[in-house]
Scaffold this motif. Sequence first.
Motif, mmCIF file in Angstrom:
data_model
loop_
_atom_site.group_PDB
_atom_site.id
_atom_site.type_symbol
_atom_site.label_atom_id
_atom_site.label_comp_id
_atom_site.label_asym_id
_atom_site.label_seq_id
_atom_site.Cartn_x
_atom_site.Cartn_y
_atom_site.Cartn_z
ATOM 1 N N ASN A 52 0.806 -1.211 0.000
ATOM 2 C CA ASN A 52 0.000 0.000 0.000
ATOM 3 C C ASN A 52 0.846 1.271 0.000
ATOM 4 O OD1 ASN A 52 0.986 -0.123 2.563
ATOM 5 N ND2 ASN A 52 -0.949 0.360 3.567
ATOM 6 N N LEU A 53 2.150 1.181 0.031
ATOM 7 C CA LEU A 53 2.981 2.387 0.110
ATOM 8 C C LEU A 53 2.831 3.271 -1.118
ATOM 9 C CD1 LEU A 53 6.301 1.095 1.680
ATOM 10 C CD2 LEU A 53 4.473 2.390 2.752
ATOM 11 N N GLY A 54 2.622 2.678 -2.270
ATOM 12 C CA GLY A 54 2.480 3.475 -3.477
ATOM 13 C C GLY A 54 1.120 4.121 -3.620
ATOM 14 N N ARG A 55 0.152 3.746 -2.783
ATOM 15 C CA ARG A 55 -1.203 4.280 -2.905
ATOM 16 C C ARG A 55 -1.558 5.231 -1.770
ATOM 17 N NH1 ARG A 55 -2.515 -1.487 -4.408
ATOM 18 N NH2 ARG A 55 -2.587 -1.802 -2.162
ATOM 19 N N ARG A 56 -0.579 5.735 -1.071
ATOM 20 C CA ARG A 56 -0.875 6.605 0.069
ATOM 21 C C ARG A 56 -1.371 7.981 -0.370
ATOM 22 N NH1 ARG A 56 3.774 5.621 4.622
ATOM 23 N NH2 ARG A 56 3.059 3.560 5.232
ATOM 24 N N HIS A 57 -0.785 8.529 -1.408
ATOM 25 C CA HIS A 57 -1.180 9.855 -1.874
ATOM 26 C C HIS A 57 -0.918 9.932 -3.372
ATOM 27 C CE1 HIS A 57 3.096 10.891 -2.064
ATOM 28 N NE2 HIS A 57 3.201 10.351 -0.866
ATOM 29 N N GLU A 58 -1.426 10.988 -3.962
ATOM 30 C CA GLU A 58 -1.218 11.177 -5.402
ATOM 31 C C GLU A 58 0.236 11.567 -5.664
ATOM 32 O OE1 GLU A 58 -3.350 10.709 -7.905
ATOM 33 O OE2 GLU A 58 -4.716 9.909 -6.384
ATOM 34 N N ALA A 59 0.751 11.114 -6.767
ATOM 35 C CA ALA A 59 2.124 11.448 -7.126
ATOM 36 C C ALA A 59 2.186 12.895 -7.596
ATOM 37 C CB ALA A 59 2.613 10.523 -8.232
ATOM 38 N N ASN A 60 3.196 13.616 -7.130
ATOM 39 C CA ASN A 60 3.391 15.012 -7.528
ATOM 40 C C ASN A 60 4.589 15.100 -8.454
ATOM 41 O OD1 ASN A 60 1.316 15.818 -5.825
ATOM 42 N ND2 ASN A 60 2.716 16.097 -4.093
ATOM 43 N N GLU A 61 4.487 15.993 -9.415
ATOM 44 C CA GLU A 61 5.606 16.217 -10.321
ATOM 45 C C GLU A 61 6.755 16.860 -9.549
ATOM 46 O OE1 GLU A 61 6.152 15.677 -13.606
ATOM 47 O OE2 GLU A 61 4.301 14.515 -13.710
ATOM 48 N N GLU A 62 7.956 16.433 -9.813
ATOM 49 C CA GLU A 62 9.118 17.030 -9.179
ATOM 50 C C GLU A 62 9.530 18.241 -9.997
ATOM 51 O OE1 GLU A 62 13.732 15.968 -8.019
ATOM 52 O OE2 GLU A 62 12.407 14.406 -8.780
ATOM 53 N N HIS A 63 9.668 19.387 -9.336
ATOM 54 C CA HIS A 63 10.052 20.580 -10.073
ATOM 55 C C HIS A 63 11.555 20.550 -10.355
ATOM 56 C CE1 HIS A 63 11.213 21.802 -6.039
ATOM 57 N NE2 HIS A 63 11.956 22.742 -6.579
ATOM 58 N N ALA A 64 11.935 21.145 -11.439
ATOM 59 C CA ALA A 64 13.349 21.195 -11.810
ATOM 60 C C ALA A 64 14.007 22.335 -11.044
ATOM 61 C CB ALA A 64 13.485 21.411 -13.304
ATOM 62 N N ASP A 65 14.956 22.024 -10.212
ATOM 63 C CA ASP A 65 15.649 23.019 -9.407
ATOM 64 C C ASP A 65 16.977 23.352 -10.088
ATOM 65 O OD1 ASP A 65 16.625 24.671 -7.468
ATOM 66 O OD2 ASP A 65 16.808 23.117 -5.925
ATOM 67 N N PRO A 66 17.131 24.563 -10.628
ATOM 68 C CA PRO A 66 18.373 24.901 -11.325
ATOM 69 C C PRO A 66 19.574 25.013 -10.373
ATOM 70 C CG PRO A 66 16.955 26.805 -11.202
ATOM 71 C CD PRO A 66 16.170 25.650 -10.662
ATOM 72 N N HIS A 67 19.327 25.109 -9.058
ATOM 73 C CA HIS A 67 20.413 25.256 -8.104
ATOM 74 C C HIS A 67 20.871 23.925 -7.525
ATOM 75 C CE1 HIS A 67 19.762 29.506 -8.401
ATOM 76 N NE2 HIS A 67 18.483 29.351 -8.076
ATOM 77 N N ARG A 68 20.301 22.867 -7.990
ATOM 78 C CA ARG A 68 20.693 21.539 -7.506
ATOM 79 C C ARG A 68 22.110 21.232 -7.985
ATOM 80 N NH1 ARG A 68 16.760 16.779 -8.994
ATOM 81 N NH2 ARG A 68 15.934 16.846 -6.909
ATOM 82 N N GLN A 69 22.902 20.618 -7.122
ATOM 83 C CA GLN A 69 24.295 20.381 -7.467
ATOM 84 C C GLN A 69 24.429 19.382 -8.617
ATOM 85 O OE1 GLN A 69 26.685 19.095 -4.198
ATOM 86 N NE2 GLN A 69 28.569 19.118 -5.369
ATOM 87 N N HIS A 70 23.667 18.294 -8.580
ATOM 88 C CA HIS A 70 23.704 17.291 -9.638
ATOM 89 C C HIS A 70 22.300 17.117 -10.189
ATOM 90 C CE1 HIS A 70 27.782 16.180 -8.647
ATOM 91 N NE2 HIS A 70 27.436 16.074 -7.375
#
Length: 83
Positions: A52-70
């Motif tokens: 049931n772990l995959g059905r706990r909540h709706e999946a959200n899009e991950e935003h692209a963070d330009p400041h992320r190191q990798h």
Amino acid sequence: MLATVMTTALSVSAEAAGHESPAPTIAPPFVVGGVLFAIFVVLMFVTLSYTNLGRRHEANEEHADPHRQHPNKHDRHQGASSL
């Protein structure tokens, strides 16, 4: 040649089979099998408890963070500035 090898192997295995005793075990085979079956059933229920772990909540899009190191390369350049 092959018949000699097969006859020798057969006679050696027949001779060895008469003098061999079974290996000692901690319990009779049905008890060992039952314990192993119970362990695998418990492990199956532990595995099924995580379904049931995959059905706990709706999946959200991950935003692209330009400041992320990798940054990942799969964001289709959403965080990059236009040239």
